[in-house]
Enzyme design. Structure first.
Site, PDB file in Angstrom:
ATOM      1  N   GLU A 144       0.840  -1.211   0.000  1.00 20.79           N
ATOM      2  CA  GLU A 144       0.000   0.000   0.000  1.00 20.79           C
ATOM      3  C   GLU A 144       0.870   1.255   0.000  1.00 20.79           C
ATOM      4  OE1 GLU A 144      -2.534   1.673  -0.407  1.00 20.79           O
ATOM      5  OE2 GLU A 144      -4.284   1.098   0.761  1.00 20.79           O
TER       6      GLU A 144
ATOM      7  N   ASP B 195      -3.981   4.897   6.465  1.00 19.55           N
ATOM      8  CA  ASP B 195      -4.545   6.118   7.047  1.00 19.55           C
ATOM      9  C   ASP B 195      -5.646   5.724   8.039  1.00 19.55           C
ATOM     10  OD1 ASP B 195      -5.046   8.893   7.305  1.00 19.55           O
ATOM     11  OD2 ASP B 195      -6.427   8.911   5.620  1.00 19.55           O
TER      12      ASP B 195
HETATM   13  P1  IMP Z   1      -7.468   4.404   4.411  1.00 22.42           P
HETATM   14  O1  IMP Z   1      -8.471   3.433   3.866  1.00 22.42           O
HETATM   15  O2  IMP Z   1      -8.111   5.596   5.067  1.00 22.42           O
HETATM   16  O3  IMP Z   1      -6.405   3.782   5.282  1.00 22.42           O
HETATM   17  O4  IMP Z   1      -6.787   5.099   3.199  1.00 22.42           O
HETATM   18  C1  IMP Z   1      -5.973   4.488   2.342  1.00 22.42           C
HETATM   19  C2  IMP Z   1      -5.979   5.219   1.018  1.00 22.42           C
HETATM   20  O5  IMP Z   1      -6.331   6.602   1.142  1.00 22.42           O
HETATM   21  C3  IMP Z   1      -4.586   5.220   0.479  1.00 22.42           C
HETATM   22  O6  IMP Z   1      -4.349   4.086  -0.303  1.00 22.42           O
HETATM   23  C4  IMP Z   1      -4.527   6.512  -0.303  1.00 22.42           C
HETATM   24  O7  IMP Z   1      -4.934   6.273  -1.638  1.00 22.42           O
HETATM   25  C5  IMP Z   1      -5.506   7.433   0.361  1.00 22.42           C
HETATM   26  N1  IMP Z   1      -4.825   8.428   1.246  1.00 22.42           N
HETATM   27  C6  IMP Z   1      -4.838   8.486   2.591  1.00 22.42           C
HETATM   28  N2  IMP Z   1      -4.105   9.503   3.070  1.00 22.42           N
HETATM   29  C7  IMP Z   1      -3.587  10.112   1.970  1.00 22.42           C
HETATM   30  C8  IMP Z   1      -2.689  11.241   1.796  1.00 22.42           C
HETATM   31  O8  IMP Z   1      -2.197  11.908   2.728  1.00 22.42           O
HETATM   32  N3  IMP Z   1      -2.390  11.553   0.495  1.00 22.42           N
HETATM   33  C9  IMP Z   1      -2.867  10.864  -0.568  1.00 22.42           C
HETATM   34  N4  IMP Z   1      -3.691   9.796  -0.450  1.00 22.42           N
HETATM   35  C10 IMP Z   1      -4.049   9.430   0.816  1.00 22.42           C
END
Ligand code: IMP
Ligand code: MG
Length: 183
Positions: free
Chosen positions: A102, A106
């Site tokens: 990944e 986040d």
């Molecule tokens: P999660 O499901 O919230 O953990 O997010 C994962 C996805 O969100 C990542 O694969 C990214 O594509 C996007 N994402 C999360 N934070 C950022 C950031 O700071 N910049 C760009 N994309 C992000």
């Protein structure tokens, strides 16, 4: 030629050289863990495509490569919470050592969903590798086995990571200027 994206970047968090060195360390560590185990590197598109290509070349073991494409974000900076498979894996992963790759962990929504999904598809073990980890924003109980850098709660772009699908091709990781979001 001048890089037209540069003017939108407030600061560089990790330079090309820092990223290269860290990715090589991660590749070596994965090499030690997976030697002789024929792992399947499974990249989460689109964000992982740059990291994935560098990581597999930094890891000196016989392995295969696969991708899945998911979307959860829309085009903003906040996760919608729902994960949708946009393009599924094209092979049987039963009994495989799967290394999920990944760009950033986040909220954890994406990887919590995918971990469960790959286990129901028969993977024998899941190892989570993320270039960036933003633990301050976690909503799901999920941790990375390998994380390149722990980042503060700022929206970052470059080296595969986008804002509105742009900036993925920056060779470093940086923070966008606030006025770019306001546009
Ligand atoms: P999660 O499901 O919230 O953990 O997010 C994962 C996805 O969100 C990542 O694969 C990214 O594509 C996007 N994402 C999360 N934070 C950022 C950031 O700071 N910049 C760009 N994309 C992000
Ligand atoms: Mg994204």
């Amino acid at each position: 030629m001048k890089n037209e994206m540069e003017k939108d970047i407030l600061k560089v968090l990790y330079s090309e050289e820092e990223i290269r060195a860290r990715v090589q360390e991660m590749g070596n560590a994965l090499g030690e863990q997976f030697q002789g185990k024929n792992p399947l590197f499974l990249g989460v598109l689109k964000g992982s495509f740059v990291f994935m290509s560098d990581l597999v070349r930094a890891c000196p073991v016989k392995s295969d490569v696969e991708f899945i494409a998911v979307s959860s974000y829309g085009n903003g900076t906040e996760s919608s919470g729902r994960v949708k498979i946009v393009h599924d894996i094209q092979q049987d992963i039963t009994g495989r050592n799967v290394i999920v790759v990944e760009d950033i962990l986040d909220s954890g929504n994406t990887l919590a969903f995918l971990k469960e999904y790959f286990l129901t598809k028969g993977a024998s073990a899941i190892t989570i590798v993320t270039l960036l980890d933003k633990p301050s924003r976690r909503k799901k109980a999920i941790t990375a086995d390998y994380a390149g850098f722990v980042v503060p709660d700022e929206f970052v772009v470059g080296y595969g990571l986008d804002y509105g699908q742009k900036y993925r091709n920056l060779p470093y990781i940086g923070v966008l200027k606030p006025e770019v979001y306001a546009e």
